[in-house]
Design a protein around this motif. Structure first.
Motif, PDB file in Angstrom:
ATOM      1  N   LEU A  96       0.831  -1.201   0.000  1.00  0.00           N
ATOM      2  CA  LEU A  96       0.000   0.000   0.000  1.00  0.00           C
ATOM      3  C   LEU A  96       0.866   1.252   0.000  1.00  0.00           C
ATOM      4  O   LEU A  96       1.748   1.413   0.858  1.00  0.00           O
ATOM      5  CB  LEU A  96      -0.909   0.016   1.237  1.00  0.00           C
ATOM      6  N   ASP A  97       0.592   2.149  -0.946  1.00  0.00           N
ATOM      7  CA  ASP A  97       1.230   3.459  -1.006  1.00  0.00           C
ATOM      8  C   ASP A  97       0.238   4.399  -1.676  1.00  0.00           C
ATOM      9  O   ASP A  97       0.118   4.427  -2.903  1.00  0.00           O
ATOM     10  CB  ASP A  97       2.548   3.386  -1.781  1.00  0.00           C
ATOM     11  N   VAL A  98      -0.506   5.153  -0.860  1.00  0.00           N
ATOM     12  CA  VAL A  98      -1.589   5.975  -1.383  1.00  0.00           C
ATOM     13  C   VAL A  98      -1.490   7.395  -0.849  1.00  0.00           C
ATOM     14  O   VAL A  98      -0.825   7.657   0.153  1.00  0.00           O
ATOM     15  CB  VAL A  98      -2.980   5.390  -1.026  1.00  0.00           C
ATOM     16  N   THR A  99      -2.170   8.282  -1.531  1.00  0.00           N
ATOM     17  CA  THR A  99      -2.341   9.662  -1.085  1.00  0.00           C
ATOM     18  C   THR A  99      -3.811   9.895  -0.809  1.00  0.00           C
ATOM     19  O   THR A  99      -4.672   9.467  -1.599  1.00  0.00           O
ATOM     20  CB  THR A  99      -1.844  10.652  -2.148  1.00  0.00           C
ATOM     21  N   THR A 100      -4.108  10.560   0.308  1.00  0.00           N
ATOM     22  CA  THR A 100      -5.491  10.897   0.638  1.00  0.00           C
ATOM     23  C   THR A 100      -5.703  12.390   0.457  1.00  0.00           C
ATOM     24  O   THR A 100      -4.846  13.203   0.825  1.00  0.00           O
ATOM     25  CB  THR A 100      -5.853  10.497   2.081  1.00  0.00           C
ATOM     26  N   THR A 101      -6.850  12.746  -0.123  1.00  0.00           N
ATOM     27  CA  THR A 101      -7.212  14.150  -0.312  1.00  0.00           C
ATOM     28  C   THR A 101      -8.622  14.372   0.218  1.00  0.00           C
ATOM     29  O   THR A 101      -9.505  13.520   0.054  1.00  0.00           O
ATOM     30  CB  THR A 101      -7.153  14.543  -1.799  1.00  0.00           C
ATOM     31  N   PRO A 102      -8.879  15.504   0.856  1.00  0.00           N
ATOM     32  CA  PRO A 102     -10.179  15.727   1.500  1.00  0.00           C
ATOM     33  C   PRO A 102     -11.252  16.167   0.515  1.00  0.00           C
ATOM     34  O   PRO A 102     -10.974  16.867  -0.469  1.00  0.00           O
ATOM     35  CB  PRO A 102      -9.877  16.837   2.502  1.00  0.00           C
ATOM     36  N   LEU A 103     -12.490  15.780   0.788  1.00  0.00           N
ATOM     37  CA  LEU A 103     -13.617  16.332   0.042  1.00  0.00           C
ATOM     38  C   LEU A 103     -13.728  17.824   0.318  1.00  0.00           C
ATOM     39  O   LEU A 103     -13.991  18.624  -0.587  1.00  0.00           O
ATOM     40  CB  LEU A 103     -14.911  15.617   0.453  1.00  0.00           C
ATOM     41  N   ASN A 104     -13.542  18.205   1.571  1.00  0.00           N
ATOM     42  CA  ASN A 104     -13.628  19.602   1.986  1.00  0.00           C
ATOM     43  C   ASN A 104     -12.530  19.852   3.015  1.00  0.00           C
ATOM     44  O   ASN A 104     -12.636  19.356   4.150  1.00  0.00           O
ATOM     45  CB  ASN A 104     -15.006  19.902   2.578  1.00  0.00           C
ATOM     46  N   PRO A 105     -11.487  20.592   2.674  1.00  0.00           N
ATOM     47  CA  PRO A 105     -10.392  20.791   3.623  1.00  0.00           C
ATOM     48  C   PRO A 105     -10.805  21.489   4.907  1.00  0.00           C
ATOM     49  O   PRO A 105     -10.088  21.399   5.909  1.00  0.00           O
ATOM     50  CB  PRO A 105      -9.402  21.667   2.829  1.00  0.00           C
ATOM     51  N   ARG A 106     -11.947  22.144   4.927  1.00  0.00           N
ATOM     52  CA  ARG A 106     -12.364  22.923   6.088  1.00  0.00           C
ATOM     53  C   ARG A 106     -13.380  22.171   6.945  1.00  0.00           C
ATOM     54  O   ARG A 106     -14.266  22.777   7.549  1.00  0.00           O
ATOM     55  CB  ARG A 106     -12.917  24.270   5.639  1.00  0.00           C
ATOM     56  N   ALA A 107     -13.223  20.862   7.050  1.00  0.00           N
ATOM     57  CA  ALA A 107     -14.170  20.035   7.808  1.00  0.00           C
ATOM     58  C   ALA A 107     -13.819  20.046   9.301  1.00  0.00           C
ATOM     59  O   ALA A 107     -13.484  19.018   9.885  1.00  0.00           O
ATOM     60  CB  ALA A 107     -14.177  18.616   7.255  1.00  0.00           C
ATOM     61  N   TRP A 108     -13.927  21.205   9.901  1.00  0.00           N
ATOM     62  CA  TRP A 108     -13.551  21.392  11.301  1.00  0.00           C
ATOM     63  C   TRP A 108     -14.771  21.237  12.208  1.00  0.00           C
ATOM     64  O   TRP A 108     -15.815  21.837  11.965  1.00  0.00           O
ATOM     65  CB  TRP A 108     -12.938  22.772  11.507  1.00  0.00           C
ATOM     66  N   MET A 109     -14.631  20.412  13.233  1.00  0.00           N
ATOM     67  CA  MET A 109     -15.673  20.233  14.250  1.00  0.00           C
ATOM     68  C   MET A 109     -15.388  21.203  15.394  1.00  0.00           C
ATOM     69  O   MET A 109     -14.540  20.944  16.248  1.00  0.00           O
ATOM     70  CB  MET A 109     -15.674  18.794  14.744  1.00  0.00           C
ATOM     71  N   GLY A 110     -16.101  22.330  15.402  1.00  0.00           N
ATOM     72  CA  GLY A 110     -15.896  23.333  16.451  1.00  0.00           C
ATOM     73  C   GLY A 110     -16.722  23.031  17.681  1.00  0.00           C
ATOM     74  O   GLY A 110     -17.514  23.858  18.156  1.00  0.00           O
ATOM     75  N   THR A 111     -16.508  21.844  18.226  1.00  0.00           N
ATOM     76  CA  THR A 111     -17.280  21.348  19.363  1.00  0.00           C
ATOM     77  C   THR A 111     -16.505  21.575  20.664  1.00  0.00           C
ATOM     78  O   THR A 111     -15.450  22.204  20.675  1.00  0.00           O
ATOM     79  CB  THR A 111     -17.583  19.860  19.151  1.00  0.00           C
ATOM     80  N   THR A 112     -17.026  21.063  21.775  1.00  0.00           N
ATOM     81  CA  THR A 112     -16.398  21.288  23.079  1.00  0.00           C
ATOM     82  C   THR A 112     -14.926  20.919  23.047  1.00  0.00           C
ATOM     83  O   THR A 112     -14.072  21.660  23.528  1.00  0.00           O
ATOM     84  CB  THR A 112     -17.129  20.483  24.161  1.00  0.00           C
ATOM     85  N   PHE A 113     -14.605  19.746  22.509  1.00  0.00           N
ATOM     86  CA  PHE A 113     -13.236  19.356  22.203  1.00  0.00           C
ATOM     87  C   PHE A 113     -13.143  19.320  20.677  1.00  0.00           C
ATOM     88  O   PHE A 113     -13.708  18.442  20.039  1.00  0.00           O
ATOM     89  CB  PHE A 113     -12.905  17.990  22.814  1.00  0.00           C
ATOM     90  N   SER A 114     -12.449  20.287  20.086  1.00  0.00           N
ATOM     91  CA  SER A 114     -12.505  20.469  18.636  1.00  0.00           C
ATOM     92  C   SER A 114     -11.503  19.560  17.923  1.00  0.00           C
ATOM     93  O   SER A 114     -10.474  19.170  18.478  1.00  0.00           O
ATOM     94  CB  SER A 114     -12.250  21.931  18.277  1.00  0.00           C
ATOM     95  N   TYR A 115     -11.808  19.267  16.648  1.00  0.00           N
ATOM     96  CA  TYR A 115     -10.976  18.382  15.836  1.00  0.00           C
ATOM     97  C   TYR A 115     -11.401  18.502  14.376  1.00  0.00           C
ATOM     98  O   TYR A 115     -12.425  19.114  14.053  1.00  0.00           O
ATOM     99  CB  TYR A 115     -11.081  16.925  16.303  1.00  0.00           C
TER     100      TYR A 115
END
Length: 360
Positions: free
Chosen positions: A318-337
């Motif tokens: 396995l040797d792959v590259t991952t790319t996001p559907l939306n780079p700004r997929a930020w969870m601004g929740t109590t503990f953010s990620y």
């Protein structure tokens, strides 16, 4: 119930947790487990369906589902549904006892589109019927539900109905498993650090998904695949681990990969992976076998986030590259990620989900 009421409940409960504890690793998960909490033991056998239910003698636990979806016109979407249980002290809540707050519950739900990331959070305490996981299997917080629709003679997670609603989105999905449960690490005992911190960890990575997303522009019928993670522990991180990068990858070949890297304060990276054959046969790989190399970054919520990754598992070619559907997929929740769907290209093509925590 509005978000502000349960938020006040959780804020009051978190005020009872020492700041030094919350400082230990991401979301306090590296804080040393109190002696009254149970800790995972290597060699202990997981048992189903019982282990789909809560483990109140452990400090932290979650039911975590992600789905990579698409509409008839080819537009891609991602969905997340998560229920977290966190204990201030071990033991089950006493039903109907309003003052019993030893269990805190937190729910996260999100829909990711190419142009938007819509999310919401629910917070609750135990003992009052606002959140929980019960048998026959149903996990809920307020009106968000993950409910078994499987026949009585099947595993409850073989089929589930999933619903959630936020201010600008909702979804109603049906999931059918086409493969077995998968145990990570040593028969479900998943080591997280050189010092031996561990969790119990298994997944159902074989869901076919169909249903409806309700978005600001209207309803969208979608199909795709889903992945459910179940994990519980009392100290899943070591005190010097600041966060993790977690991947669930589904390849066009039918094989799958669960892999994560835990970032240490000295620059180290503890890794673990499970290679899942199309028939569900799993092969566990310990620290160092999986290679995770960050690539392109994005400025998200005032943070520099590595939203593209090179993922290598040489033992499986396995040797792959991952790319996001939306780079700004930020969870601004109590503990953010950061949490969102990704595309996979390279030695294997496919899709998946990426979660990144501890980028402050």
């Amino acid at each position: 119930m509005t978000a502000s009421v349960p938020a006040a409940i959780l804020s009051a409960a978190l005020a009872a947790v020492p700041a030094a504890v919350l400082a230990q690793g991401y979301a306090g998960l590296g804080a040393e487990a109190d002696g009254d909490f149970a800790v995972p033991q290597q060699g202990a056998a997981l048992a189903f369906p019982g282990d789909h239910l809560p483990h109140p003698d452990y400090r932290i636990e979650w039911w975590y589902l992600t789905a990579a979806l698409s509409a008839a016109d080819g537009t891609r979407y991602g969905v997340q549904w998560t229920l977290f249980r966190s204990a201030l002290r071990p033991g089950a809540d006493t039903p109907g006892l309003p003052g019993d707050t030893r269990q805190i519950w937190m729910g996260h739900a999100a829909v990711t589109t190419p142009d938007a990331h819509l999310f919401d959070e629910r917070l609750a305490r135990g003992g009052v019927g606002q959140a929980g996981v019960t048998e026959p299997f149903e996990a809920w917080i307020d009106d968000w539900t993950m409910r078994s629709t499987a026949p009585a003679d099947a595993d409850p997670l073989d089929a589930i109905a999933l619903t959630a609603r936020g201010d600008r989105f909702a979804y109603d999905l049906a999931l059918e498993a086409t493969g077995p449960l998968v145990l990570h690490g040593d028969a479900g005992f998943s080591v997280k650090s050189p010092a031996g911190q561990a969790s119990y960890y298994y997944s159902q990575p074989f869901y076919d998904v169909s249903g409806t997303l309700t978005l600001p522009e209207g309803d969208v019928e979608v199909t795709g695949s889903g992945w459910l993670d179940r994990e519980w522990s009392s100290q899943p991180l070591s005190g010097d681990q600041e966060g993790w990068d977690w991947f669930s990858l589904s390849f066009e070949s039918g094989a799958k990969l669960m892999g994560f890297g835990l970032r240490e304060s000295d620059g180290g990276h503890f890794t673990s992976a499970t290679w899942i054959a199309p028939d569900g046969t799993e092969t566990a790989y310990g620290d160092g076998a999986l290679r995770l190399t960050p690539g392109a970054t994005a400025e998200v919520a005032g943070r520099t986030i590595p939203v593209e990754w090179r993922v290598e598992l040489p033992d499986e070619g396995l040797d792959v590259t991952t790319t996001p559907l939306n780079p700004r997929a930020w969870m601004g929740t109590t503990f953010s990620y950061w949490e969102g769907p990704i595309a996979i290209s390279g030695s294997h093509d496919g899709h998946g989900y990426l979660e990144m925590t501890g980028y402050e």
